[in-house]
Scaffold this motif. Structure first.
Motif, PDB file in Angstrom:
ATOM      1  N   MET A 191       1.268   5.593   0.794  1.00  0.00           N
ATOM      2  CA  MET A 191       0.753   6.769   1.488  1.00  0.00           C
ATOM      3  C   MET A 191       0.566   7.877   0.446  1.00  0.00           C
ATOM      4  O   MET A 191       1.509   8.231  -0.249  1.00  0.00           O
ATOM      5  CB  MET A 191       1.719   7.227   2.585  1.00  0.00           C
ATOM      6  N   SER A 212      -8.243   5.552   0.756  1.00  0.00           N
ATOM      7  CA  SER A 212      -9.078   5.760   1.930  1.00  0.00           C
ATOM      8  C   SER A 212      -8.173   6.180   3.075  1.00  0.00           C
ATOM      9  O   SER A 212      -7.221   5.460   3.397  1.00  0.00           O
ATOM     10  CB  SER A 212      -9.825   4.471   2.277  1.00  0.00           C
ATOM     11  N   GLU A 213      -8.454   7.345   3.656  1.00  0.00           N
ATOM     12  CA  GLU A 213      -7.676   7.866   4.786  1.00  0.00           C
ATOM     13  C   GLU A 213      -6.177   7.919   4.492  1.00  0.00           C
ATOM     14  O   GLU A 213      -5.356   7.472   5.274  1.00  0.00           O
ATOM     15  CB  GLU A 213      -7.966   7.046   6.044  1.00  0.00           C
ATOM     16  N   GLN A 214      -5.802   8.459   3.347  1.00  0.00           N
ATOM     17  CA  GLN A 214      -4.433   8.686   2.893  1.00  0.00           C
ATOM     18  C   GLN A 214      -3.630   7.410   2.667  1.00  0.00           C
ATOM     19  O   GLN A 214      -2.409   7.442   2.607  1.00  0.00           O
ATOM     20  CB  GLN A 214      -3.693   9.618   3.854  1.00  0.00           C
ATOM     21  N   VAL A 215      -4.306   6.270   2.522  1.00  0.00           N
ATOM     22  CA  VAL A 215      -3.627   5.012   2.195  1.00  0.00           C
ATOM     23  C   VAL A 215      -4.228   4.490   0.896  1.00  0.00           C
ATOM     24  O   VAL A 215      -5.422   4.235   0.809  1.00  0.00           O
ATOM     25  CB  VAL A 215      -3.792   3.963   3.320  1.00  0.00           C
ATOM     26  N   SER A 244       0.858  -1.178   0.000  1.00  0.00           N
ATOM     27  CA  SER A 244       0.000   0.000   0.000  1.00  0.00           C
ATOM     28  C   SER A 244       0.900   1.236   0.000  1.00  0.00           C
ATOM     29  O   SER A 244       2.036   1.185   0.452  1.00  0.00           O
ATOM     30  CB  SER A 244      -0.889   0.016   1.243  1.00  0.00           C
ATOM     31  N   LYS A 295      -4.730   1.562  -1.217  1.00  0.00           N
ATOM     32  CA  LYS A 295      -4.688   0.099  -1.136  1.00  0.00           C
ATOM     33  C   LYS A 295      -4.472  -0.466  -2.532  1.00  0.00           C
ATOM     34  O   LYS A 295      -5.128  -0.084  -3.486  1.00  0.00           O
ATOM     35  CB  LYS A 295      -5.996  -0.464  -0.567  1.00  0.00           C
ATOM     36  N   SER A 340      -8.450  12.680  -2.240  1.00  0.00           N
ATOM     37  CA  SER A 340      -9.828  12.351  -1.881  1.00  0.00           C
ATOM     38  C   SER A 340     -10.052  10.843  -1.986  1.00  0.00           C
ATOM     39  O   SER A 340      -9.415  10.169  -2.786  1.00  0.00           O
ATOM     40  CB  SER A 340     -10.793  13.043  -2.835  1.00  0.00           C
ATOM     41  N   LYS A 341     -11.005  10.338  -1.174  1.00  0.00           N
ATOM     42  CA  LYS A 341     -11.329   8.920  -1.221  1.00  0.00           C
ATOM     43  C   LYS A 341     -11.829   8.523  -2.601  1.00  0.00           C
ATOM     44  O   LYS A 341     -12.456   9.319  -3.289  1.00  0.00           O
ATOM     45  CB  LYS A 341     -12.410   8.572  -0.193  1.00  0.00           C
ATOM     46  N   VAL A 399      -1.851  11.664  -0.486  1.00  0.00           N
ATOM     47  CA  VAL A 399      -2.793  12.700  -0.063  1.00  0.00           C
ATOM     48  C   VAL A 399      -3.789  12.900  -1.194  1.00  0.00           C
ATOM     49  O   VAL A 399      -3.392  13.066  -2.347  1.00  0.00           O
ATOM     50  CB  VAL A 399      -2.059  14.023   0.237  1.00  0.00           C
TER      51      VAL A 399
END
Length: 50
Positions: A10, A33-36, A8, A38, A14-15, A12
């Protein structure tokens, strides 16, 4: 390389779903999702970690 190995990332933003590309060539999809981001690269095509 981390993406191709199945990790995954990191990021920055939007989802949602993102197309991952390198030098203008698309190589697969990821879901942010939440800066990760996947990894949704098919497991059978991932490179083995060295």
């Amino acid at each position: 390389m981390a993406y191709l190995e199945g990790e995954s990332l990191m990021v920055v933003g939007s989802k949602g779903w993102y197309l991952v590309d390198v030098d203008g060539f698309s190589i697969g999809w990821g879901k942010l999702s939440e800066q990760v981001l996947k990894n949704h690269y098919p497991k059978g095509l991932r490179w083995l970690a060295k």
